[in-house]
Scaffold this motif. Structure first.
Motif, PDB file in Angstrom:
ATOM      1  N   THR A   1       5.483   3.775  -6.428  1.00 55.13           N
ATOM      2  CA  THR A   1       5.132   5.607  -6.202  1.00 55.13           C
ATOM      3  C   THR A   1       6.546   6.517  -6.143  1.00 55.13           C
TER       4      THR A   1
ATOM      5  N   TYR B   1      -8.020   6.102   2.737  1.00 54.16           N
ATOM      6  CA  TYR B   1      -7.765   6.316   1.300  1.00 54.16           C
ATOM      7  C   TYR B   1      -6.966   4.593   0.706  1.00 54.16           C
ATOM      8  N   LEU B   2      -6.022   5.114   1.732  1.00 54.05           N
ATOM      9  CA  LEU B   2      -5.390   3.570   1.807  1.00 54.05           C
ATOM     10  C   LEU B   2      -6.179   2.273   2.080  1.00 54.05           C
TER      11      LEU B   2
ATOM     12  N   LEU C   1      -6.763   1.027   4.746  1.00 53.38           N
ATOM     13  CA  LEU C   1      -5.519   0.366   6.100  1.00 53.38           C
ATOM     14  C   LEU C   1      -5.782   1.136   7.251  1.00 53.38           C
TER      15      LEU C   1
ATOM     16  N   PRO D   1       0.806  -1.343   0.163  1.00 52.02           N
ATOM     17  CA  PRO D   1      -0.029  -0.071  -0.170  1.00 52.02           C
ATOM     18  C   PRO D   1       1.047   1.409  -0.086  1.00 52.02           C
ATOM     19  N   GLY D   2       0.663   1.908  -0.958  1.00 53.48           N
ATOM     20  CA  GLY D   2       1.137   2.995  -0.870  1.00 53.48           C
ATOM     21  C   GLY D   2       2.716   3.425  -1.656  1.00 53.48           C
ATOM     22  N   GLN D   3       2.669   2.106  -1.606  1.00 57.12           N
ATOM     23  CA  GLN D   3       4.257   2.083  -2.415  1.00 57.12           C
ATOM     24  C   GLN D   3       4.606   1.847  -3.789  1.00 57.12           C
TER      25      GLN D   3
ATOM     26  N   LYS E   1       9.228   9.330   3.502  1.00 62.91           N
ATOM     27  CA  LYS E   1       7.610   8.865   4.175  1.00 62.91           C
ATOM     28  C   LYS E   1       7.178   8.798   6.040  1.00 62.91           C
TER      29      LYS E   1
ATOM     30  N   GLU F   1       3.598   2.470  10.477  1.00 61.94           N
ATOM     31  CA  GLU F   1       4.646   2.357   8.754  1.00 61.94           C
ATOM     32  C   GLU F   1       5.380   3.343   9.016  1.00 61.94           C
TER      33      GLU F   1
ATOM     34  N   ARG G   1      -5.528  14.397   0.821  1.00 58.87           N
ATOM     35  CA  ARG G   1      -6.808  13.709   0.060  1.00 58.87           C
ATOM     36  C   ARG G   1      -8.304  13.374   0.981  1.00 58.87           C
TER      37      ARG G   1
END
Lengths: 515, 305, 299
Positions: A237, B81-82, B84, A207-209, B255, B92, B267
Motif C-alpha cells: 500500500t 474494515y481492517l 483488527l 494489515p493495511g501495509q 501513518k 500501530e 471508509r
C-alpha cells in the motif's frame, strides 16, 4: 521541462530510498512488487470487496469455474464439468487430486461448507448478489455437489467463476469472537486468513501495509490458469500517487495503475517504464427521476430528459478528461457484458437543441439538485455542460455513505452515479440492477421491468439477448438515464515485466512472467 | 497543593467523560453508521442486517454505555474494515503521531524561545520586528500549503529529504517543521512578554546592579521566570498538534493517528473514529492537567487564583 | 481552568479595556499595509465581473491545463493559464476570494455571538455561571477542531450552510476567553457600579456599558478568528470536504491542483499566494488594533 522534472524526481527518489530498507523488486530477485493506494485487511474476497483483494484472490484461490479473461469462455477449474439437471439445480463434478496449500485434499464438503457459509443471510458477506441466488449446496458424493438455486439463474456460471473462491471445510470455524455493541459477542468471519488451492500461496499479510504471495510449486497441471511463473508477488500500500511513480521509476515497485491521464505521456517517455491503458467495467451515468419519486419534478418530462442528454459533450469528457482507455457509454450496461447492446437511440451533443427542448417544455430556467459522490472533476465537467445549456444544477457532493440513504429514500432527482457491476459480465448485473423496480430504479417502467425479469431468468441465450436489447432501447428512447462514459485505467509497469493486459479492470498476475 | 491536584483530577475526569459522549454522538447522530458500513450499492435489507449485527438498532444510550464499559475494561472496539481490534490499530499508529508531535514541539520551542528572548532583549528594534515577522508568517501560512511548499523545495528541487512515508528519521523532518511552525507565534509572544516582565522585575535589576554578567542575568533570572507559562503553553500546544496533525499526516502519508482518522472517516470505520476522537481529546485533557499541576508547582501564586 | 484560559489567550488577555483610538490606528503602518491588501481583495471579490471577461466556471475541455503567460506556450488569452477543466485561472483567482470571505465573516458572526455571550455572562456574574461556562469551554477546547469538523461534514454532508455552522460552532472559544476576562476587569469599575446603583437593568448594563467597552479586544479576536475560519475552510477543502462546486475557494483550487505539484506547481502557487496574502492582511490589521488599544500587550 516536464520530462526533466520527472527525471529529477526519479533521481531524487533513488537517492532518498537508498538505505530506507525498501524491498528489492524486479526480475533479478524474481520478486514482483505492485502497489496501489488502498489499505486492505485479510484478503478474503467475501468480506473485503476491494479490487486489490480480487486480484490477490485470483492468484491465491480457485473457484469452481474459470472465465478466461481473453476469450471470456467458462472453463473447468475446481469443477470438471457441470449440468443443469433442472432450471434450479446445478450439478458439478469436482476435480480430483487437488490439494489446499496446507496439504489437505480438496473435496465436495469444502465447496458445500464455503458456499453454505457465505450464502447464509447473516453471513455478513459484502456483495450478496454473488451468492444470494443459492438456496443451499448439497454433497452428493466426495467429488460431486448439487447447488440448489432459489430461482432460475442463467448468470450462475458467472457467479461461480473467480468471485467465489473455495476454502477448506470448517474454514470459518477459527473466526474470532469479538464484542458486539449489544454487549454480546459476534464472530468476525472476515478476520480469518484465506486458505486456498490456487497458483500462489499466501505467505504473509500485514494489515493495511502488504500482502506477500509465493509460487505454489505443486499447483495442479491442467488448470486453465496455467502454471505460475513469477516466484514472489508482493502487494504494497503506497498512499501517495507521486510516491508510487517515484518508486516505479527507481525500481522499488514494478507495477502501478490509475496513472492520471495528464501524467501518462510523461511517464511513458521514461526508458524503463511501459504505459498502457484499457477499458474497465465501471460505468458513469446520470440517474434521472423520470418516475417522479422525488415529487413533481420537471424530469418527468421526456423533453427535459432528452435536453440533458443533448447538453453534455460525452465525447469530450471521455477523451479529454477521463483520458486513455475511457470510452463514451452508449447504453446502460458495459459492452463486454452478455446481453449488452450499443445499438440504441442516441442524442448527440447539441447545446442549441438542448436549449430549444427546454424552452419547448417551458423549463428555460431549470434549477435542479445534482447529487454526486465520486471523482469530483468529472461531476463538475457534467455540471458545467448543464449550466452552459441553461440548466442550473445545484451540486450536492456527498460521501457515498451520505448519498446512499437519499437514493434509497427516493430523494435524488438527478444523481451522477458510477457502478462496476461487481465485475460480473452479464447485463443482469447492470441494466437489471437499475431498472427492475429496485431502490435504485428512478424510471419504474413496468414494461422494462418485465422484459428484464424474463431476461434474467430465461435459459435461452438468444431470447435473453433480444429481451435485454428491447429494454435497453426503450431506456434510451425514454432517456431514463444518461449513460456518460466507461472508465479507463492507465497501467504503468517495468519494461522487464510481461503484463497480460485485459479489458476487465483486473490484473491477472498469475498469468504474468518476466520478459 | 494536594487539594488542588485532586480538584483538577476530578475536573479532568469529568471533561473526558463528557467528551466521550460528544465523540460517540457525533459519529452516531450525524449519519447512519449501518448504511455507511454496508458500502456501495448495498440493498436496504443488507443495511438492516448490519444494523442488527452491530447492534445499531438499540437505543443510543445503551450503545454508549456498552462502548464506555468496554473501553474502561481495555477493549476499544473492532475495526470492521481492517478486521483488527481497535487497540491494535491504535497501537500501530500512535507512535508515529507521538514522534511527530514531540519533534514538532521541539522545533517550535527551538525556534520560538530564542526569537522571543532576542525580541525581549531588544524591544521595539529591528530585531524585535524580524522575530515577530518570522513568527507571524507562521500564522498566515495554511499548514497544508506550507507542507506542499516544503515538499516542493526540499523534496523536488533540492532533493534533500524524503517527502512521503515514515520509514526513517529523515521522513519526520519536513512534517515536524510543517506542524511545529504553527505553534511558534504563540510561544514566541509569550516568551517575549514573560521575558520583558522578568527583566524589569526588581531582583533582575538588582542582579544587574551587582554586576552579574548579562548572559547570566538573562538565563538565571529572566528566562527561568519567563519559562513557567511557556511550559504550560507548550503542553497545550502539543495537545493541539495531536488534533491538528491530520492534515500534515495526510500530505506526507505518515501513518499516524490523523492519517488513520482520515482513512477511517472515508471508509466509515466508525469504531476507529470514535476511539481516535476520544484518545486525542483525553490526551489533550491530560496534558492540560499536567501543565496546570506543573504551573502550580513552579508558581505558588496560581494555586490561590 | 483559569490557567488554560490564560495560557491560550495570553497574547490578547493583556489588553486594557478602552475605546479604540481611531487616530492612532490611522497612523499605524501595519494597519495601512494590511488594510490596503484587504481592500484590494475585497474590491476584487465584489467587482470580479468587471475585472475579467471570463466566467470562472466556464469550461473548455479542449483547453485543459494551458500554461500561464510566462511560459513559452502561454498566451494573454489566459494570463494565468487554465485548470484541469479548462477554466480560466485568473477569473477563478479573482472570484475565489468571495466564498472564503463569506465563510470567514459568517462564521465569525456565529462564533462571535456565542463566545461573547458566554464570555460576558461568565465575567459579569462569575461564581457558578462562570464555573459552568468554563467547563463548557474546556470541553470545546478538548475536542480536536479539524477532526470534529471532518467527521460532521463527512457524515452530514457539506453544504455551505453546514460548513459555516460547523466552523462557527467550533471557533467561539477565544471570544469567550477574551470577553470573560475583559468583562471581569470592567465589572468592578466605578461606572458599572454606579449603573447598578441607580438601578439600570442588567440588559442595559451588559449592552450599553460593558459591550462598548470591550470592543477593542473583540476586534482583535475577531480578526484572529476570521483568519482561523478561512484557514479551516481551506484545510477542509484541501481534504475534499469543503465547499461544493460551482462554488469554489482558494483552498479548493489548491486541493484540485494537489496532484499537479510536480508538473504544474503554479496551479498551487497562485491561489496559495492569494490565500497567504489574505490571512497576512487580516493579521496585520488585527495586530494594528491590538497595538493601538493596548500597546503594552503587543508581543
Amino acid at each position: 521541462m516536464i520530462g526533466k522534472t520527472i527525471r529529477h524526481l526519479a533521481i531524487g527518489a533513488a537517492a532518498l530510498l537508498a538505505g530506507s530498507g525498501a524491498a528489492l523488486a524486479g526480475k533479478a530477485n524474481d520478486t514482483f512488487v505492485w502497489a496501489t493506494g488502498t489499505e486492505i485487511g485479510p484478503p478474503d474476497l467475501y468480506y473485503g470487496n476491494q479490487r486489490e483483494v480480487l486480484i490477490i484472490s485470483y492468484a491465491q484461490c480457485d473457484s469452481l469455474l474459470h472465465r478466461d479473461p481473453v476469450s471470456n469462455e467458462y472453463k473447468p477449474l475446481l469443477a470438471e464439468s457441470w449440468t443443469w439437471t433442472s432450471p434450479t439445480t446445478l450439478e458439478l463434478v469436482l476435480r480430483k487430486g487437488v490439494k489446499f496449500h496446507d496439504g489437505r485434499e480438496f473435496g465436495a464438503q469444502d465447496v458445500a461448507d464455503t458456499l453454505n457459509h457465505v450464502s447464509r443471510p447473516d453471513s455478513g458477506m459484502q456483495i450478496r448478489v454473488i451468492i444470494d441466488w443459492i438456496k443451499n449446496v448439497e454433497v452428493v458424493a466426495p467429488d460431486k455437489v448439487r447447488i440448489h438455486a432459489k430461482a432460475a439463474t442463467p448468470a450462475a456460471l458467472e457467479f461461480l467463476s473467480g468471485t467465489t473462491p473455495i476454502y477448506p471445510r470448517g474454514h470459518y470455524e477459527s473466526a474470532p469472537s469479538v464484542p458486539a455493541p449489544d454487549g454480546k459477542t459476534r464472530r468476525d468471519w472476515g478476520a480469518v486468513k484465506p486458505m486456498c488451492t490456487g497458483p500462489y500461496i499466501l505467505k504473509d499479510h500485514k494489515p493495511g501495509q502488504s500482502v506477500t504471495l509465493v509460487k505454489n510449486p505443486s499447483y495442479f497441471a491442467g488448470s486453465p490458469k496455467g502454471k505460475p511463473q513469477i516466484g514472489t508477488i508482493v502487494y504494497r500500500t503506497i498512499k501517495d500517487a507521486d510516491t508510487q511513480v517515484a518508486e516505479l521509476l527507481t525500481g522499488g515497485v514494478d507495477w502501478i495503475w490509475g496513472v492520471p491521464p495528464e501524467n501518462a505521456k510523461q511517464l511513458g517517455a521514461m526508458p524503463n517504464v511501459v504505459v498502457q491503458s484499457a477499458a474497465t467495467m465501471r460505468m458513469s451515468f446520470l440517474s434521472l427521476d423520470a418516475a417522479g419519486r422525488t415529487g413533481d419534478t420537471p424530469l418527468k418530462d421526456l423533453r427535459v430528459r432528452r435536453a440533458i442528454f443533448h447538453a453534455i459533450d460525452r465525447e469530450a469528457i471521455a477523451k479529454n478528461l477521463v483520458g486513455e482507455g475511457a470510452a463514451v457509454q452508449k447504453s446502460l450496461c458495459v459492452p463486454v457484458q452478455f446481453g449488452c447492446t450499443t445499438d440504441v437511440p442516441d442524442y448527440p451533443y447539441d447545446p442549441a437543441k438542448a436549449k430549444a427542448l427546454l424552452k419547448e417544455a417551458g423549463h428555460s430556467n431549470l434549477s435542479i439538485p445534482f447529487y454526486a459522490y465520486r471523482d469530483r472533476p468529472y461531476s463538475e465537467a457534467v455540471l458545467n455542460y448543464l449550466r452552459q445549456a441553461g440548466i442550473k444544477p445545484e451540486l450536492k457532493f456527498l460521501q457515498w455513505q451520505a448519498l446512499r440513504p437519499l437514493i434509497i429514500e427516493g430523494k435524488t432527482e438527478m444523481a451522477h452515479l458510477t457502478f462496476g457491476s461487481n465485475g460480473i459480465l452479464d447485463a443482469s448485473a447492470s441494466t437489471s440492477y437499475y431498472f427492475r423496480h429496485s431502490v435504485d430504479d428512478y424510471a419504474r417502467d413496468p414494461e422494462v421491468r418485465d422484459w428484464l425479469a424474463e431476461a434474467d431468468t430465461s435459459t435461452d441465450p438468444e431470447k435473453r439477448k433480444a429481451l435485454y436489447a428491447k429494454a435497453l432501447k426503450k431506456i434510451n428512447e425514454q432517456a431514463y438515464a444518461v449513460p456518460l462514459f466507461i472508465y479507463g485505467r492507465t497501467y504503468a509497469y517495468s519494461k522487464d515485466f510481461d503484463f497480460p493486459l485485459t479489458q476487465d479492470e483486473m490484473a491477472h498476475f498469475y498469468m504474468a512472467r518476466w520478459k | 497543593m494536594l487539594r488542588f491536584i485532586v480538584q483538577r483530577l476530578l475536573v479532568t475526569a469529568l471533561v473526558i467523560a463528557v467528551t466521550s459522549m460528544v465523540a460517540f454522538s457525533l459519529v452516531h447522530l450525524t449519519g447512519d453508521p449501518a448504511a455507511a458500513m454496508a458500502g456501495e450499492n448495498a440493498a436496504p435489507e443488507d443495511v438492516e442486517a448490519i444494523r442488527r449485527t452491530y447492534g445499531f438498532d438499540r437505543p443510543i444510550w445503551e450503545q454508549y454505555l456498552t462502548w464506555v464499559g468496554r473501553f474502561l475494561a481495555g477493549d476499544f472496539g473492532r475495526s470492521h474494515y481492517l478486521k483488527l481490534g481497535v487497540g491494535e490499530v491504535l497501537a500501530e499508529h500512535m507512535p508515529v503521531t507521538a514522534t511527530l508531535g514531540v519533534l514538532a514541539l521541539a522545533f517550535a520551542l527551538g525556534l520560538s524561545i530564542p526569537l522571543g528572548v532576542a525580541a525581549a532583549l531588544r524591544p521595539n528594534t529591528i530585531v524585535d520586528r524580524v522575530a515577530l515577522w518570522i513568527a507571524v508568517a507562521g500564522q498566515a501560512l495554511p499548514s497544508f500549503l506550507f507542507a506542499l511548499g516544503l515538499i516542493y523545495v526540499f523534496g523536488v528541487l533540492l532533493r534533500w529529504l524524503p517527502v512521503s512515508g515514515d520509514a526513517t528519521w529523515q521522513h519526520f523532518i519536513l512534517p515536524s517543521v510543517a506542524l511545529g511552525y504553527y505553534a511558534t507565534p504563540a510561544i514566541m509572544r509569550l516568551t517575549r512578554s514573560g521575558m520583558m516582565e522578568a527583566l524589569q522585575s526588581d531582583h533582575v535589576r538588582t542582579a544587574r546592579a551587582f554586576g552579574l554578567s548579562r548572559w547570566r542575568v538573562v538565563v538565571r533570572h529572566g528566562l527561568r521566570h519567563a519559562i513557567i507559562p511557556v511550559v504550560s503553553l507548550a503542553a497545550v500546544q502539543l495537545g493541539f498538534m495531536l488534533g491538528g496533525s491530520i492534515v500534515i499526516e495526510t500530505v506526507f502519508s505518515l501513518k499516524g493517528l490523523g492519517y488513520l482518522a482520515w482513512q477511517s472517516i472515508q471508509r466509515a470505520d466508525i469504531e476507529v473514529i470514535q476511539a481516535i476522537l476520544l484518545v486525542i481529546a483525553a490526551t489533550y485533557a491530560v496534558l492540560t492537567l499536567l501543565a496546570d499541576i506543573l504551573n502550580a508547582a513552579l508558581d505558588p501564586r496560581i494555586r490561590i487564583g | 481552568m483559569a490557567s488554560i484560559a490564560s495560557a491560550t489567550a495570553a497574547p490578547v488577555l493583556a489588553l486594557s479595556p478602552g475605546r479604540v483610538a481611531l487616530g492612532r490606528t490611522l497612523r499605524h503602518g501595519g494597519f495601512w499595509v494590511g488594510g490596503g491588501i484587504l481592500l484590494v481583495i475585497l474590491v476584487a471579490a465584489i467587482l470580479a465581473p468587471l475585472l475579467t471577461a471570463h466566467d470562472p466556471t466556464w469550461q473548455d475541455l479542449g483547453k485543459r491545463l494551458v500554461p500561464p503567460v510566462w511560459d513559452a506556450r502561454g498566451s494573454w488569452e489566459h494570463p494565468l493559464g487554465t485548470d484541469q477543466l479548462g477554466r480560466d485561472y485568473l477569473a477563478r483567482l479573482i472570484y475565489g476570494g468571495r466564498i472564503s470571505l463569506l465563510i470567514g465573516f459568517a462564521t465569525v458572526l456565529i462564533s462571535g455571538a456565542i463566545g461573547t455571550a458566554l464570555g460576558i455572562a461568565a465575567g459579569y456574574w462569575g461564581g457558578r455561571v462562570d464555573l459552568l461556562i468554563n467547563f463548557v469551554l474546556t470541553i470545546r477546547l478538548t475536542l480536536p477542531v479539524v477532526l470534529v469538523a471532518l467527521v460532521v461534514v463527512a457524515l452530514a454532508g457539506n453544504s455551505l450552510t453546514i460548513l459555516m455552522l460547523v466552523i462557527g460552532l467550533l471557533l467561539w472559544d477565544r471570544f469567550a476567553i477574551v470577553t470573560r476576562s475583559a468583562t471581569q476587569q470592567i465589572a468592578s469599575r466605578e461606572f458599572i457600579v454606579a449603573a447598578q446603583a441607580i438601578g439600570s437593568s442588567t440588559g442595559r448594563i451588559l449592552f450599553k456599558e460593558i459591550l462598548p467597552n470591550i470592543t477593542g479586544p473583540l476586534i482583535v479576536v475577531a480578526s484572529v478568528e476570521l483568519a482561523h475560519a478561512i484557514l479551516l475552510e481551506a484545510a477542509l477543502s484541501f481534504l475534499g470536504l469543503g465547499v461544493q462546486p460551482p462554488l469554489f475557494t482558494w483552498g479548493l483550487m489548491i486541493a484540485e491542483a494537489k496532484n499537479q505539484l510536480f508538473f504544474r506547481p503554479w496551479l498551487i502557487a497562485v491561489p496559495g499566494a492569494a490565500l497567504v496574502a489574505l490571512i497576512f492582511a487580516i493579521n496585520l490589521v488585527g495586530d494594528a488594533v491590538r497595538d493601538v488599544t493596548a500597546p503594552e500587550g503587543r508581543a
